[in-house]
Design a protein around this motif. Structure first.
Motif, short mmCIF file in Angstrom:
data_model
loop_
_atom_site.label_atom_id
_atom_site.label_comp_id
_atom_site.label_asym_id
_atom_site.label_seq_id
_atom_site.Cartn_x
_atom_site.Cartn_y
_atom_site.Cartn_z
N ARG A 1 0.90 -1.44 0.08
CA ARG A 1 0.05 -0.04 0.03
C ARG A 1 0.72 1.07 -0.02
O ARG A 1 0.66 2.27 -0.81
CB ARG A 1 -1.06 0.13 1.30
CG ARG A 1 -1.85 1.21 1.19
CD ARG A 1 -2.61 1.33 2.39
NE ARG A 1 -1.82 1.80 3.57
CZ ARG A 1 -1.07 2.93 3.57
NH1 ARG A 1 -1.36 3.78 3.08
NH2 ARG A 1 -0.33 3.11 4.71
N GLN A 2 1.96 1.26 0.93
CA GLN A 2 2.59 2.54 0.99
C GLN A 2 3.61 2.67 -0.47
O GLN A 2 4.02 3.91 -0.78
CB GLN A 2 3.78 2.21 2.16
CG GLN A 2 3.23 2.36 3.49
CD GLN A 2 4.23 1.75 4.52
OE1 GLN A 2 5.47 2.01 4.35
NE2 GLN A 2 3.79 1.33 5.72
N CYS A 3 3.83 1.47 -1.16
CA CYS A 3 4.74 1.90 -2.40
C CYS A 3 4.06 1.88 -3.80
O CYS A 3 4.32 2.30 -4.63
CB CYS A 3 5.74 0.34 -2.24
SG CYS A 3 6.87 0.14 -1.05
N ILE A 4 2.68 1.19 -3.71
CA ILE A 4 1.83 1.53 -4.80
C ILE A 4 1.52 2.85 -5.02
O ILE A 4 0.83 3.57 -4.27
CB ILE A 4 0.85 0.63 -4.84
CG1 ILE A 4 0.98 -0.80 -4.82
CG2 ILE A 4 -0.24 0.99 -6.15
CD1 ILE A 4 -0.05 -1.66 -4.50
N PRO A 5 2.18 3.48 -6.11
CA PRO A 5 1.84 4.88 -6.60
C PRO A 5 0.24 5.36 -6.62
O PRO A 5 -0.53 4.70 -7.04
CB PRO A 5 2.26 5.20 -8.04
CG PRO A 5 3.28 4.27 -8.16
CD PRO A 5 2.66 3.20 -7.33
N GLY A 6 -0.18 6.34 -5.63
CA GLY A 6 -1.62 6.58 -5.80
C GLY A 6 -2.59 5.75 -4.79
O GLY A 6 -3.95 5.85 -4.85
N CYS A 7 -2.02 4.62 -4.31
CA CYS A 7 -2.84 3.80 -3.55
C CYS A 7 -3.62 4.53 -2.38
O CYS A 7 -2.94 4.83 -1.56
CB CYS A 7 -2.06 2.38 -3.13
SG CYS A 7 -2.97 1.25 -2.45
N GLN A 8 -4.83 4.33 -2.28
CA GLN A 8 -5.45 4.82 -1.31
C GLN A 8 -5.62 3.67 -0.06
O GLN A 8 -5.59 3.95 1.18
CB GLN A 8 -6.88 5.34 -1.62
CG GLN A 8 -7.00 6.26 -2.74
CD GLN A 8 -6.37 7.77 -2.31
OE1 GLN A 8 -6.81 8.30 -1.32
NE2 GLN A 8 -5.30 8.12 -2.95
N THR A 9 -6.23 2.50 -0.39
CA THR A 9 -6.61 1.33 0.37
C THR A 9 -6.10 -0.08 -0.20
O THR A 9 -5.90 0.00 -1.55
CB THR A 9 -7.80 1.26 0.71
OG1 THR A 9 -8.91 1.03 -0.56
CG2 THR A 9 -8.70 2.28 1.45
N GLU B 1 -6.01 -12.92 -2.14
CA GLU B 1 -6.88 -11.80 -2.99
C GLU B 1 -6.99 -10.63 -2.07
O GLU B 1 -6.90 -10.57 -0.90
CB GLU B 1 -8.30 -12.41 -2.84
CG GLU B 1 -8.51 -13.56 -3.66
CD GLU B 1 -10.11 -14.14 -3.63
OE1 GLU B 1 -10.61 -14.26 -4.85
OE2 GLU B 1 -10.46 -14.21 -2.51
N LEU B 2 -6.73 -9.45 -2.79
CA LEU B 2 -6.61 -8.25 -2.13
C LEU B 2 -7.71 -7.32 -3.14
O LEU B 2 -7.89 -7.36 -4.04
CB LEU B 2 -5.31 -7.50 -2.46
CG LEU B 2 -4.16 -8.47 -1.61
CD1 LEU B 2 -3.18 -8.52 -2.71
CD2 LEU B 2 -3.71 -7.76 -0.29
N ALA B 3 -8.21 -6.37 -2.19
CA ALA B 3 -8.96 -5.30 -2.46
C ALA B 3 -8.37 -3.95 -2.60
O ALA B 3 -7.74 -3.47 -1.53
CB ALA B 3 -10.43 -5.12 -2.06
N ALA B 4 -8.11 -3.16 -3.69
CA ALA B 4 -7.48 -1.81 -3.75
C ALA B 4 -8.46 -0.87 -4.21
O ALA B 4 -9.29 -0.89 -5.09
CB ALA B 4 -6.37 -2.13 -4.73
N SER B 5 -7.90 0.17 -3.79
CA SER B 5 -8.30 1.64 -4.63
C SER B 5 -6.98 2.46 -4.79
O SER B 5 -6.38 2.72 -3.80
CB SER B 5 -9.52 2.22 -3.59
OG SER B 5 -8.96 2.65 -2.40
N VAL B 6 -7.31 3.02 -5.81
CA VAL B 6 -5.96 3.82 -6.40
C VAL B 6 -6.52 5.12 -7.04
O VAL B 6 -7.25 5.16 -7.88
CB VAL B 6 -4.96 3.07 -7.26
CG1 VAL B 6 -4.00 3.87 -7.80
CG2 VAL B 6 -4.68 1.68 -6.81
N LYS B 7 -5.69 6.07 -6.81
CA LYS B 7 -6.09 7.39 -7.48
C LYS B 7 -4.88 7.92 -8.38
O LYS B 7 -3.71 8.09 -7.78
CB LYS B 7 -6.48 8.48 -6.52
CG LYS B 7 -6.90 9.85 -7.28
CD LYS B 7 -7.63 10.59 -5.99
CE LYS B 7 -8.25 11.92 -6.75
NZ LYS B 7 -9.00 12.80 -5.77
N LEU B 8 -4.93 8.08 -9.74
CA LEU B 8 -3.76 8.30 -10.39
C LEU B 8 -4.22 9.65 -11.35
O LEU B 8 -5.50 9.64 -11.84
CB LEU B 8 -3.67 6.92 -11.42
CG LEU B 8 -2.96 6.05 -10.79
CD1 LEU B 8 -2.84 4.87 -11.70
CD2 LEU B 8 -1.61 6.32 -9.94
#
Length: 151
Positions: free
Chosen positions: A27-35, A43-50
């Motif tokens: 989460r800390q490393c993925i650019p724009g990762c919110q959650t 399995e993971l769920a993600a939200s990313v703002k780019l």
């Protein structure tokens, strides 16, 4: 769109493997990762703002780990939906190779985009993808080395 690369990480392979499977580090490393929330061991769920060129979008999606071969390799695949901006989906094969006390992280990716994003043109998407991948691996490298030095 396909791309790949290699990152030398000054940490043992087991430490790098553990970090690749740690949702908080990712989460800390993925650019724009919110959650980034772990739903199950694979399995993971993600939200990313780019922001890609003139288009800003928030993506929500699912990420799945497969072909898991600890501590050597896995495939990570996912799909994100960004509303009117479109969608992105892709996969990456990640391989860890011991090199003395360091680890070589090799990756090969395939990705597709659709909707408004696809209208931006492949050159902009390719360059933005390269930049985001470079940022992720640089941040991941720092996080792993910091974690390894705490051990």
């Amino acid at each position: 769109m396909d791309m790949g690369g290699e990152e030398r990480i000054a940490a043992p392979r087991e430490v790098v493997w553990a970090a690749l499977n740690d949702p908080e580090i990712l989460r800390q490393c993925i650019p724009g990762c919110q959650t980034l929330e772990q739903k199950s061991p694979t399995e993971l769920a993600a939200s990313v703002k780019l922001k890609i060129g003139p288009v800003s979008a928030s993506f929500t999606g699912e990420v799945t780990l497969s072909d898991i071969n600890p501590p050597e390799s896995y495939m990570i695949s996912g799909e994100g939906k960004g509303g009117i901006a479109g969608f992105a989906k892709g996969s990456a094969t990640v391989t860890l190779v011991e090199d003395g006390s360091d680890t070589l992280l090799r990756y090969s990716t395939k990705a597709q985009v659709g909707g408004k994003l696809a209208q931006l043109g492949s050159r902009l998407i390719d360059s933005t993808s390269q930049k985001l991948a470079g940022q992720f691996f640089a941040d991941f490298n720092k996080a792993v080395v910091a974690k390894a030095s705490q051990s």
